[in-house]
Design an enzyme around this catalytic site. Structure first.
Site, PDB file in Angstrom:
ATOM      1  N   ALA A  93     -25.164  28.161   3.190  1.00 43.02           N
ATOM      2  CA  ALA A  93     -26.332  28.544   2.391  1.00 43.02           C
ATOM      3  C   ALA A  93     -25.911  29.054   1.025  1.00 43.02           C
ATOM      4  O   ALA A  93     -26.515  28.718   0.002  1.00 43.02           O
ATOM      5  CB  ALA A  93     -27.148  29.606   3.131  1.00 43.02           C
ATOM      6  N   GLU A  96     -17.869  36.752  -1.603  1.00 43.02           N
ATOM      7  CA  GLU A  96     -17.748  36.588  -0.158  1.00 43.02           C
ATOM      8  C   GLU A  96     -16.960  37.762   0.430  1.00 43.02           C
ATOM      9  O   GLU A  96     -15.881  38.091  -0.052  1.00 43.02           O
ATOM     10  CB  GLU A  96     -17.044  35.265   0.164  1.00 43.02           C
ATOM     11  CG  GLU A  96     -16.534  35.115   1.581  1.00 43.02           C
ATOM     12  CD  GLU A  96     -17.611  35.258   2.639  1.00 43.02           C
ATOM     13  OE1 GLU A  96     -17.360  35.954   3.647  1.00 43.02           O
ATOM     14  OE2 GLU A  96     -18.700  34.686   2.461  1.00 43.02           O
ATOM     15  N   ASN A 139     -20.178  31.395   9.076  1.00 41.07           N
ATOM     16  CA  ASN A 139     -20.495  30.719  10.329  1.00 41.07           C
ATOM     17  C   ASN A 139     -20.552  29.208  10.190  1.00 41.07           C
ATOM     18  O   ASN A 139     -20.446  28.484  11.184  1.00 41.07           O
ATOM     19  CB  ASN A 139     -21.831  31.232  10.880  1.00 41.07           C
ATOM     20  CG  ASN A 139     -21.641  32.347  11.877  1.00 41.07           C
ATOM     21  OD1 ASN A 139     -20.532  32.789  12.132  1.00 41.07           O
ATOM     22  ND2 ASN A 139     -22.729  32.812  12.446  1.00 41.07           N
ATOM     23  N   ARG A 155     -31.908  26.059  24.108  1.00 46.30           N
ATOM     24  CA  ARG A 155     -30.686  26.815  24.363  1.00 46.30           C
ATOM     25  C   ARG A 155     -30.920  28.108  25.133  1.00 46.30           C
ATOM     26  O   ARG A 155     -30.079  28.519  25.934  1.00 46.30           O
ATOM     27  CB  ARG A 155     -29.964  27.098  23.039  1.00 46.30           C
ATOM     28  CG  ARG A 155     -29.289  25.856  22.488  1.00 46.30           C
ATOM     29  CD  ARG A 155     -28.540  26.116  21.197  1.00 46.30           C
ATOM     30  NE  ARG A 155     -27.848  24.903  20.771  1.00 46.30           N
ATOM     31  CZ  ARG A 155     -27.161  24.800  19.632  1.00 46.30           C
ATOM     32  NH1 ARG A 155     -27.099  25.841  18.807  1.00 46.30           N
ATOM     33  NH2 ARG A 155     -26.556  23.680  19.317  1.00 46.30           N
TER      34      ARG A 155
END
Length: 710
Positions: A173, A192, A200, A512
């Site tokens: 993203a 970061e 991820n 899930r």
């Protein structure tokens, strides 16, 4: 019998080139090796006589890291460490590169094995340091002397940087939003928290959902898929189970879906499913899956559902974003060239093969750098800066050495720093779904830096949050580590899940959370996936399993040798193998039980109807006779267990990716994309929707922040 090994689908992370953190005025990003030099002064002086004088030679030591043994070799000359090298490591490339480079260099620079761990690679860091300790002890060095030289990085001079847009987070993203904002004329700084880019997204399984009618035209609608579409046509909006009385805005989607199906049938009248009837998909079907897949009841009795407008934005724009990523240089295919499949929990074959790990992150990083984005790793956002009007004007950050950095952003900030599934206590604190199935120590698939920082920062300035009550668990994770490594599985339509007796226990095509709940009821929460296939001359699977072995291929021989799975060239050999432990389990299946389960499943595939669990899309029949007669075929069983995977909740955004406050108003100068947001997936995210989400809304956030709009 000589063993033969096949290769199978396994989501692995690979190496990426890293941009290091920088102290001082923003310039070209530093390399990982350069990052450490700004923290060094001089090598500590050694005084004679040294207790280590006279010790020379090369010595080795080993320890255990996250993925296996780590070995360090120290070269010592008259008591001085002149060289330190990691000679063996199984740690995840890309994630651990900085630790494996920096720590050996610092051992030499500071003549100590007591050093800071590298952000985002703690296990690898500590393994290298323990291995170096063992080598030093083998050499006979005075460990008290080494400990006395302990080094910890010290803060540098406070920094003030100016830019147009600050992006917080270097995953999918963040990189896509940074590249987009820069493409549209903005100066962009991306920071970061970790020592590596990717977040991820580095751990993602290479699956991207998008409605692609061109690809569907090249596919064939199966009989089971036709039955599913017929069931949708028969749905009654007044059915209590659909909860359309509570979420009436979704009635129109069901109506549109039924219209789309009828038009599809009319257009293909006379064609037969399984032969000449093409595949089907539509935005309404994708949205309906988002709704039904995410519609969940919490433990307090309340229901949650996806935000209609956000779901529509995702479904409408996912394919365009996919093609935009192709323009950035990603090796992806849409339209008639796209081999669609169904990743676990996707509910329909609209999943496109997608790069994973290093290749993906490197492509995104290169695209961002080409647009002039400045990237700084090991630089953590601490708080959002606002002016008197409440507009977000930048970020207060801190680098790994403690240096304070104030980043002023004339246009604003994009939060793309992920969720909090690496923060099990936070998940447990907000949980209203899993109950006692969660603990403060539940394992995770996530990188260790996903701890919810961005959500907390946004809420501190009045942002609204939604959906924090549920975090998705990945059912098919490593029983020992919680990661998505050390195992194998195929397309959801092909998977056969069995319990400790060898019997199926769930519809493998389900969502899930449904799969997780079923798996958690098994002994120790462990279940098993049966996988079969053939290999090519390179040992890469070309049979049942993931559609793209070049992307997902993992050598089964390595998995067997590592004790993660069982393998047999025949069913009898496989049953015998299960008498030993693999993945922390040893149920000792019988050949008879396995054969009965496989043959029963094969009959369901042949009939395109699952009489036991109602699996909607059936594939993956295992021809036992053919496999046992084929020298290049075999069968595996992979033990798996659920772990924390994806946070459903986060800050509230609108379709422009603007963050909303608790009154529903957009907070000026603040946008968000990816797992830091909530509302899109409600109580359960479809497999394959995460990558579609992060890139679609990442691109929208970049456009909005740059002032270009959608």
């Amino acid at each position: 019998m000589k063993k033969k090994f096949l290769s199978a689908g396994l989501c692995l992370t690979m190496a990426i080139s890293l941009a290091g953190c920088s102290s001082g005025k923003p310039a070209e990003p530093a390399s990982a090796a350069e990052t450490q030099t700004q923290q060094a002064d001089t090598v500590p002086e050694t005084t004679a006589p040294s207790p280590n004088a006279g010790i020379s030679g090369t010595f080795t030591g080993s320890s255990v890291g996250m993925q296996g043994p780590v070995t360090v070799e120290l070269t010592i000359n008259d008591g001085v460490i002149t060289k330190a090298v990691v000679t063996e490591s199984h740690e995840t490339p890309g994630v651990c590169d900085v630790a494996l480079e920096r720590i050996p260099a610092q051992i030499v620079d500071y003549q100590t094995t007591t050093l800071d761990s590298v952000t985002g690679a703690t296990f690898a860091s500590m393994a290298v340091l323990r291995a170096a300790d063992a080598a030093a002890q083998e050499a006979g060095l005075d460990m008290d002397v080494l400990k006395a030289r302990a080094y910890s990085a010290q803060p540098g001079v406070n920094q003030v940087w100016d830019t147009d847009v600050v992006v917080v987070g270097g995953g999918g993203a963040g990189l896509s939003s940074a590249a987009t904002a820069a493409q549209n004329g903005s100066r962009v700084i991306l920071i970061e928290k970790s020592s590596f880019l990717g977040g991820n997204t580095m751990m993602a399984g290479g699956a991207y959902n998008a409605v692609d009618t061109g690809a569907q035209e090249s596919a064939v609608l199966t009989e089971a898929q036709k039955n599913t579409l017929d069931a949708y046509l028969a749905l009654d909006p007044s059915d209590e189970a659909l909860k359309l009385d509570q979420f009436p805005e979704w009635k129109e989607v069901l109506t549109q879906l039924q219209t789309d199906i009828k038009e599809f049938y009319t257009a293909n009248e006379g064609k037969t499913p399984g032969t000449d009837m093409p595949g089907f998909d539509s935005v309404s079907l994708h949205m309906w899956h988002i709704y039904t897949g995410g519609l969940r009841q919490l433990n307090d009795g309340t229901w949650i559902a996806s935000d209609l407008e956000l779901a529509n934005t995702l479904a409408q724009n996912a394919l365009e974003t996919f093609d935009w990523l192709k323009d950035l240089g990603l090796d992806v295919a849409s339209g008639t060239d796209a081999p669609l499949f169904t990743v676990l929990g996707a509910m329909w074959p609209r999943t496109h093969p997608f790069p994973a790990g290093t290749s993906l992150i490197n492509s995104l990083k290169d695209a961002a750098l080409a647009e002039g984005v400045q990237i700084y790793t090991e630089t953590q956002a601490v708080s959002l800066l606002t002016d008197d009007s409440g507009r977000v004007t930048g970020v207060q950050a801190k680098q790994a050495d403690g240096t304070s950095v104030t980043i002023n952003a004339s246009k604003g900030v994009i939060l793309a720093c992920g969720g909090y599934c690496a923060n099990a206590p936070m998940v447990k604190e907000h949980d209203k779904y899993w109950g006692d199935s969660l603990s403060d120590h539940t394992l995770t698939t996530n990188v260790g830096t996903n701890t919810g920082d961005g959500i907390a920062m946004a809420m501190d300035i009045g942002a609204a949050a939604t959906g924090l009550e549920i975090a998705q668990m990945m059912p098919s994770s490593s029983p020992l580590k919680g990661t998505m490594t050390d195992g194998l599985w195929g397309d959801a339509s092909e998977q056969i899940w069995i319990d400790g007796t060898g019997s199926r226990f769930v519809n493998e095509y389900a969502e899930r959370d449904v799969l997780t709940l079923a798996s958690l009821s098994q002994e120790n929460g462990i279940f098993y996936i049966i996988y079969a296939g053939t290999t090519d001359e390179n040992g890469v699977c070309k049979g049942v399993g993931y559609h793209d072995a070049a992307t997902f291929g993992a050598n089964v021989a390595d998995l067997v040798e590592g004790g993660h799975i069982w393998y047999g060239s025949t069913l009898a050999e496989l049953a015998e193998a299960t008498k030993t432990s693999a993945g922390g389990a040893a149920p000792a299946f019988t050949e008879e039980a396995l054969r009965s389960t496989i043959e029963t499943y094969n009959s369901y595939v042949a009939a395109q109807k699952d009489d036991e669990f109602g699996k909607e899309v059936l594939a993956g029949a295992i021809d036992l006779e053919a496999i046992e007669a084929d020298a290049n075929a075999g069968i595996c069983i992979s033990p798996r267990k659920a772990s924390l995977h994806h946070t459903m909740g986060g800050v509230v955004i609108n379709t422009d990716a603007a963050v909303l406050d608790t009154d529903g108003n957009a907070i000026p100068g603040l946008w968000a994309a990816g797992e830091v947001t909530g509302g899109i997936h409600a109580g359960n995210r479809l497999g394959g929707n995460a990558e579609a989400d992060i890139f679609t809304f990442g691109r929208i956030a970049g456009l909005s922040a740059a002032g270009a709009g959608q």
